[in-house]
Design an enzyme around this catalytic site. Structure first.
Site, short mmCIF file in Angstrom:
data_model
loop_
_atom_site.label_atom_id
_atom_site.label_comp_id
_atom_site.label_asym_id
_atom_site.label_seq_id
_atom_site.Cartn_x
_atom_site.Cartn_y
_atom_site.Cartn_z
CG ASP A 182 -0.24 0.02 2.55
OD1 ASP A 182 0.79 -0.66 2.69
OD2 ASP A 182 -0.71 0.73 3.46
CD GLU A 184 4.40 0.61 6.77
OE1 GLU A 184 5.17 1.01 7.67
OE2 GLU A 184 4.03 1.32 5.80
#
Length: 376
Positions: free
Chosen positions: A83, A144
Site C-alpha cells: 500500500d 502498513e
C-alpha cells in the site's frame, strides 16, 4: 535472469509495472490487483503462496523453499507492504512515472515498491545460481501506511520460528540500514457529556469539549513526567456544534512515539487509565494502532556482522543506525527476532511529492540480499 547478476533494465521495467498499479491504503480493489501480480511473480519463483483476506486489501504470504544443505533450516523472514499513502490519480496528475538521469519518480516508487522488486530479484538470483540457502518466508501487507491494524498479528505469526527478519523499507537517505525503531501508537480519547441549552439551562449540561481540554492537559503532564522521551502530537480534534448548545461529544486522536519500551508502557497505561474530571462525563481511550518499540540488541549485532561480511563479498559497505519512523519490523524486532530493515534502494521523498528511487541501487541491493541469503 542473468546468473551473473541482477538486470537493472528488468528491475526498472517491473518497478514501473508496480508503480503504475496505484495502491492507496484501504482501496481493496486496487491493492488486490497488485497482489495478483505479486502472487504470480512469487509463484513463478517456486513459492507456495496464499492470500489472507482483509476487507481493506488482502495480505500475502509466500513460502520459498530452501536449497542445498540449508533447505531444512529455520526460514528467513522478508517483510514488506504494497500500500501507499497516495490517493488514486496522482500517477496521471501530480506524480507521473518518469525517469530523469537514472532516478525513477512516481507514487510509491521509494516507499516501497522498489523494495518489493529488490526482494523478488534477490530470490530470483539465488534460485538462478543454485546456491544453498535457508527457506524464505515473505509477508507483504496491505495496511502498513496506517499502522497495520489488520496485519500486525499476521506479521507476528510469520515471525514465529524464523531465524532472522529482513525489512525492505527504504533506507536512511545515505543508504544506511535501519536497526531499531521508535515505538509508535495512535490513540483516540473520546468524551461523552450531556447536552443542554447553554443559556436557559447550562447547569444541566456536561461539556464534552471542556472535559476533553482538561484531559489533554493531563495527557501533556503524563508525557512530561514519563521516564523517557516521548513525541506527542494531537492530530485531530472533533466536538461541539452550535454555540448555544453544551456539547455532548468530543474527541481527539493522538500520535505517540517512544524511544524505549518502559516509557511506552507507562504512557499507554496512563492514557488507558484516564478518568473524568467532572461528574457526568465519560472518558474512553482506544489504542487504534500500536507498533512496539524495537531496541536493537545482541541479536541485531550478530546479524549485522553477517550483513557486513555479505556486503564485503560483493564489494559493498553498509552502515546502520536507528530510525525515527515505525514499520512492521517494529513487530519482529520487539518480539526478539534479530531484525534489519532498510534493504530497499537508495532514494528520497517517502510520503512527499518528490518521491524517487535511484535505479542503479536496485541491483546493488538485490546483490547484497542474495549474498546475505547465502551467508545466513
Amino acid at each position: 535472469m542473468d546468473v551473473h547478476g541482477p538486470d537493472t533494465a528488468a528491475m526498472t521495467e517491473r518497478l514501473e509495472q508496480y508503480v503504475r498499479h496505484e495502491t492507496p491504503t484501504g482501496d481493496a480493489a486496487r491493492l488486490d490487483a497488485l497482489a495478483d501480480l505479486l502472487l504470480d511473480r512469487h509463484h513463478a519463483l517456486g513459492a507456495d503462496v496464499r492470500r489472507v483476506d482483509s476487507e481493506t486489501g488482502d495480505h500475502l504470504v509466500m513460502e520459498h523453499p530452501g536449497a542445498g544443505d540449508k533447505a531444512d533450516d529455520a526460514p528467513v523472514l522478508f517483510v514488506g507492504h504494497h500500500d501507499t499513502v497516495w490517493p488514486a490519480g496522482h500517477l496521471e496528475d501530480a506524480m507521473p512515472w518518469r525517469i530523469d538521469d537514472g532516478v525513477a519518480h512516481g507514487p510509491g516508487v521509494f516507499d516501497m515498491k522498489s523494495g518489493l522488486v529488490v526482494m523478488e530479484t534477490a530470490l530470483e538470483t539465488v534460485r538462478a545460481r543454485g546456491v544453498a540457502h535457508r527457506p524464505v518466508r515473505v509477508v507483504i501487507v496491505a495496511d502498513e501506511e496506517v499502522g497495520s491494524p489488520s496485519s500486525t498479528e499476521l506479521v507476528a505469526s510469520c515471525a514465529d520460528g524464523a531465524a532472522v527478519a529482513l525489512g525492505f523499507e527504504s533506507p536512511h537517505p545515505d543508504g544506511a540500514l535501519k536497526v531499531g525503531r521508535r515505538g509508535s501508537s495512535r490513540v483516540r480519547v473520546s468524551v461523552r457529556g450531556r447536552a443542554s441549552h447553554a443559556a436557559l439551562d447550562p447547569g444541566a449540561g456536561v461539556s464534552a469539549v471542556d472535559e476533553l481540554v482538561d484531559q489533554l492537559v493531563r495527557v501533556r503532564a503524563l508525557v512530561a513526567d514519563a521516564p523517557g522521551e516521548v513525541l506527542c502530537n494531537v492530530g485531530t480534534l472533533v466536538g461541539g456544534g452550535k454555540t448555544n448548545v453544551v456539547p455532548a461529544e468530543a474527541g481527539a486522536e493522538i500520535g505517540l512515539r517512544f524511544l524505549d519500551a518502559e516509557t511506552e508502557r507507562v504512557v499507554l497505561d496512563g492514557l488507558t487509565g484516564l478518568h473524568p474530571v467532572r461528574s457526568g462525563a465519560d472518558v474512553i481511550t482506544d489504542v487504534l494502532t500500536r507498533r512496539p518499540t524495537w531496541t536493537s540488541g545482541a541479536g541485531e549485532q550478530r546479524l549485522m556482522d553477517v550483513v557486513r561480511a555479505a556486503a564485503a563479498s560483493v564489494r559493498q559497505e553498509v552502515t546502520r543506525r536507528p530510525a525515527a519512523g515505525a514499520a512492521d519490523t517494529n513487530t519482529t524486532g520487539a518480539l526478539g527476532l534479530p531484525t534489519v530493515d532498510g534493504l530497499g534502494p537508495r532514494g528520497a521523498g517517502a510520503h512527499a511529492a518528490h518521491e524517487q528511487a535511484v535505479l542503479a541501487s536496485l541491483p546493488e541491493r538485490a546483490e547484497l540480499v542474495a549474498a546475505l541469503l547465502t551467508d545466513l
